[in-house]
Design a protein around this motif. Structure first.
Motif, PDB file in Angstrom:
ATOM      1  N   LYS A  36     -26.281 -21.689 -89.080  1.00 17.67           N
ATOM      2  CA  LYS A  36     -25.600 -22.810 -88.434  1.00 17.67           C
ATOM      3  C   LYS A  36     -24.087 -22.762 -88.618  1.00 17.67           C
ATOM      4  CE  LYS A  36     -29.451 -25.927 -88.319  1.00 17.67           C
ATOM      5  NZ  LYS A  36     -29.973 -27.238 -88.642  1.00 17.67           N
ATOM      6  N   GLN A  37     -23.597 -21.788 -89.354  1.00 20.33           N
ATOM      7  CA  GLN A  37     -22.154 -21.631 -89.524  1.00 20.33           C
ATOM      8  C   GLN A  37     -21.618 -20.426 -88.760  1.00 20.33           C
ATOM      9  OE1 GLN A  37     -21.666 -21.468 -93.741  1.00 20.33           O
ATOM     10  NE2 GLN A  37     -21.901 -23.667 -93.984  1.00 20.33           N
ATOM     11  N   THR A  38     -22.410 -19.856 -87.873  1.00 17.79           N
ATOM     12  CA  THR A  38     -21.977 -18.698 -87.099  1.00 17.79           C
ATOM     13  C   THR A  38     -21.316 -19.158 -85.802  1.00 17.79           C
ATOM     14  OG1 THR A  38     -24.133 -18.544 -86.015  1.00 17.79           O
ATOM     15  CG2 THR A  38     -23.825 -17.239 -88.021  1.00 17.79           C
ATOM     16  N   PRO A  39     -20.484 -18.319 -85.196  1.00 16.45           N
ATOM     17  CA  PRO A  39     -19.868 -18.676 -83.911  1.00 16.45           C
ATOM     18  C   PRO A  39     -20.892 -18.823 -82.791  1.00 16.45           C
ATOM     19  CG  PRO A  39     -18.850 -16.676 -84.812  1.00 16.45           C
ATOM     20  CD  PRO A  39     -19.952 -17.069 -85.735  1.00 16.45           C
ATOM     21  N   GLU A  40     -21.999 -18.081 -82.881  1.00 16.02           N
ATOM     22  CA  GLU A  40     -23.040 -18.212 -81.855  1.00 16.02           C
ATOM     23  C   GLU A  40     -23.665 -19.601 -81.875  1.00 16.02           C
ATOM     24  OE1 GLU A  40     -23.052 -15.609 -83.996  1.00 16.02           O
ATOM     25  OE2 GLU A  40     -22.557 -13.932 -82.675  1.00 16.02           O
ATOM     26  N   TRP A  41     -23.815 -20.173 -83.070  1.00 17.22           N
ATOM     27  CA  TRP A  41     -24.398 -21.513 -83.172  1.00 17.22           C
ATOM     28  C   TRP A  41     -23.441 -22.540 -82.575  1.00 17.22           C
ATOM     29  CZ3 TRP A  41     -29.157 -23.028 -83.979  1.00 17.22           C
ATOM     30  CH2 TRP A  41     -29.396 -24.370 -84.223  1.00 17.22           C
ATOM     31  N   LYS A  42     -22.145 -22.354 -82.779  1.00 16.48           N
ATOM     32  CA  LYS A  42     -21.165 -23.272 -82.199  1.00 16.48           C
ATOM     33  C   LYS A  42     -21.210 -23.197 -80.680  1.00 16.48           C
ATOM     34  CE  LYS A  42     -16.309 -24.519 -82.414  1.00 16.48           C
ATOM     35  NZ  LYS A  42     -14.993 -24.222 -82.953  1.00 16.48           N
ATOM     36  N   ARG A  43     -21.281 -21.962 -80.137  1.00 16.13           N
ATOM     37  CA  ARG A  43     -21.410 -21.802 -78.692  1.00 16.13           C
ATOM     38  C   ARG A  43     -22.694 -22.439 -78.185  1.00 16.13           C
ATOM     39  NH1 ARG A  43     -21.062 -16.059 -78.598  1.00 16.13           N
ATOM     40  NH2 ARG A  43     -19.341 -15.921 -80.032  1.00 16.13           N
ATOM     41  N   TYR A  44     -23.781 -22.284 -78.940  1.00 13.76           N
ATOM     42  CA  TYR A  44     -25.059 -22.885 -78.547  1.00 13.76           C
ATOM     43  C   TYR A  44     -24.931 -24.399 -78.428  1.00 13.76           C
ATOM     44  CZ  TYR A  44     -29.493 -25.182 -79.584  1.00 13.76           C
ATOM     45  OH  TYR A  44     -30.547 -26.041 -79.590  1.00 13.76           O
ATOM     46  N   LYS A  45     -24.308 -25.034 -79.416  1.00 13.93           N
ATOM     47  CA  LYS A  45     -24.176 -26.492 -79.389  1.00 13.93           C
ATOM     48  C   LYS A  45     -23.331 -26.958 -78.200  1.00 13.93           C
ATOM     49  CE  LYS A  45     -25.426 -28.867 -82.406  1.00 13.93           C
ATOM     50  NZ  LYS A  45     -26.645 -29.636 -82.517  1.00 13.93           N
ATOM     51  N   ILE A  46     -22.230 -26.236 -77.930  1.00 13.47           N
ATOM     52  CA  ILE A  46     -21.354 -26.617 -76.815  1.00 13.47           C
ATOM     53  C   ILE A  46     -22.062 -26.413 -75.478  1.00 13.47           C
ATOM     54  CG2 ILE A  46     -19.234 -25.982 -75.589  1.00 13.47           C
ATOM     55  CD1 ILE A  46     -18.026 -25.374 -78.380  1.00 13.47           C
ATOM     56  N   LEU A  47     -22.692 -25.246 -75.306  1.00 10.22           N
ATOM     57  CA  LEU A  47     -23.375 -24.961 -74.042  1.00 10.22           C
ATOM     58  C   LEU A  47     -24.578 -25.877 -73.826  1.00 10.22           C
ATOM     59  CD1 LEU A  47     -23.212 -21.070 -73.978  1.00 10.22           C
ATOM     60  CD2 LEU A  47     -22.048 -22.639 -72.436  1.00 10.22           C
ATOM     61  N   LYS A  48     -25.280 -26.216 -74.901  1.00 11.93           N
ATOM     62  CA  LYS A  48     -26.429 -27.120 -74.765  1.00 11.93           C
ATOM     63  C   LYS A  48     -25.974 -28.505 -74.320  1.00 11.93           C
ATOM     64  CE  LYS A  48     -28.704 -29.312 -78.066  1.00 11.93           C
ATOM     65  NZ  LYS A  48     -29.547 -29.698 -79.170  1.00 11.93           N
ATOM     66  N   ALA A  49     -24.915 -29.014 -74.936  1.00 10.52           N
ATOM     67  CA  ALA A  49     -24.405 -30.339 -74.555  1.00 10.52           C
ATOM     68  C   ALA A  49     -23.894 -30.330 -73.116  1.00 10.52           C
ATOM     69  CB  ALA A  49     -23.299 -30.761 -75.507  1.00 10.52           C
ATOM     70  N   THR A  50     -23.188 -29.280 -72.736  1.00 13.66           N
ATOM     71  CA  THR A  50     -22.673 -29.179 -71.369  1.00 13.66           C
ATOM     72  C   THR A  50     -23.816 -29.047 -70.357  1.00 13.66           C
ATOM     73  OG1 THR A  50     -20.748 -28.048 -72.272  1.00 13.66           O
ATOM     74  CG2 THR A  50     -21.044 -27.934 -69.910  1.00 13.66           C
ATOM     75  N   GLY A  51     -24.803 -28.240 -70.679  1.00 10.78           N
ATOM     76  CA  GLY A  51     -25.931 -28.037 -69.766  1.00 10.78           C
ATOM     77  C   GLY A  51     -26.740 -29.293 -69.542  1.00 10.78           C
ATOM     78  N   TRP A  52     -27.065 -30.012 -70.624  1.00 16.97           N
ATOM     79  CA  TRP A  52     -27.856 -31.227 -70.447  1.00 16.97           C
ATOM     80  C   TRP A  52     -27.047 -32.344 -69.791  1.00 16.97           C
ATOM     81  CZ3 TRP A  52     -32.733 -31.092 -70.012  1.00 16.97           C
ATOM     82  CH2 TRP A  52     -33.478 -30.156 -70.713  1.00 16.97           C
ATOM     83  N   THR A  53     -25.736 -32.354 -70.005  1.00 19.97           N
ATOM     84  CA  THR A  53     -24.884 -33.321 -69.294  1.00 19.97           C
ATOM     85  C   THR A  53     -24.880 -33.005 -67.805  1.00 19.97           C
ATOM     86  OG1 THR A  53     -23.509 -33.565 -71.254  1.00 19.97           O
ATOM     87  CG2 THR A  53     -22.564 -34.285 -69.167  1.00 19.97           C
ATOM     88  N   ALA A  54     -24.807 -31.724 -67.451  1.00 14.46           N
ATOM     89  CA  ALA A  54     -24.844 -31.330 -66.045  1.00 14.46           C
ATOM     90  C   ALA A  54     -26.180 -31.691 -65.400  1.00 14.46           C
ATOM     91  CB  ALA A  54     -24.579 -29.833 -65.910  1.00 14.46           C
ATOM     92  N   VAL A  55     -27.271 -31.543 -66.148  1.00 13.85           N
ATOM     93  CA  VAL A  55     -28.578 -31.944 -65.606  1.00 13.85           C
ATOM     94  C   VAL A  55     -28.595 -33.445 -65.316  1.00 13.85           C
ATOM     95  CG1 VAL A  55     -31.021 -32.242 -66.179  1.00 13.85           C
ATOM     96  CG2 VAL A  55     -29.916 -30.076 -66.628  1.00 13.85           C
ATOM     97  N   GLY A  56     -28.100 -34.229 -66.268  1.00 13.37           N
ATOM     98  CA  GLY A  56     -28.101 -35.685 -66.083  1.00 13.37           C
ATOM     99  C   GLY A  56     -27.210 -36.146 -64.948  1.00 13.37           C
TER     100      GLY A  56
END
Length: 161
Positions: free
Chosen positions: A50-70
């Motif tokens: 959870k401290q890797t850059p991939e996890w940070k990208r995952y959190k940002i992309l997940k929030a953006t993706g679900w916001t776009a769905v809504g």
């Protein structure tokens, strides 16, 4: 696989270096020590996925993706219902396009969320596959033969592949 071997060799080298650098303690020679486990104080310093850059990208992309769905879904439904109400009794040449543009844009925004969520979950998978290090710092309370309790710092290292 090559990175794992490098990590193992580094730890073996550090272990060999720490064993070589030790000298016998004349104070504790020929004495038995007991560890009082009730007085162990642990501080956990974890370097996990959870401290890797991939996890940070995952959190940002997940929030953006679900916001776009809504947002896209709301635009799609609202525009479709508005288009039906706006053009209910109009003929083919007299139709209004204002809500038709809204629901088509909503469909585009909702469709754009699919690659965002795909890349988010790909990054989550990469982060979970990352090598995890865990350090534990503890203080052990050691009872000496003369009745005095002494505190000794300890370090625990955990490597997870």
């Amino acid at each position: 696989m090559n990175m794992r071997l490098n990590i193992i060799f580094v730890f073996l080298f550090l272990l060999a270096a720490s064993i070589h650098g030790q000298s016998p303690s004349f104070i504790y020679a020929n004495t038995s020590m007991t560890v009082n486990e009730a007085n162990i104080r642990k501080e956990k310093l974890s370097f996990d996925y959870k401290q890797t850059p991939e996890w940070k990208r995952y959190k940002i992309l997940k929030a953006t993706g679900w916001t776009a769905v809504g947002v896209g879904g709301a635009m799609l439904i609202g525009g479709f219902i508005g288009d039906i109400i706006d053009n209910y009794e109009r003929s083919g040449n007299d139709t209004k396009l204002r809500y038709r543009i809204v629901w088509r844009m909503g469909a585009g925004v909702a469709a754009a969320s699919v690659p965002l969520l795909t890349f988010a979950y790909i990054n989550r998978h990469k982060a979970k596959k990352a090598t995890a290090f865990s350090l534990t710092i503890s203080d052990l309370s050691v009872d000496l033969p003369n009745g005095v309790a002494q505190s000794r710092p300890t370090l625990g290292i955990s490597v997870k592949f």
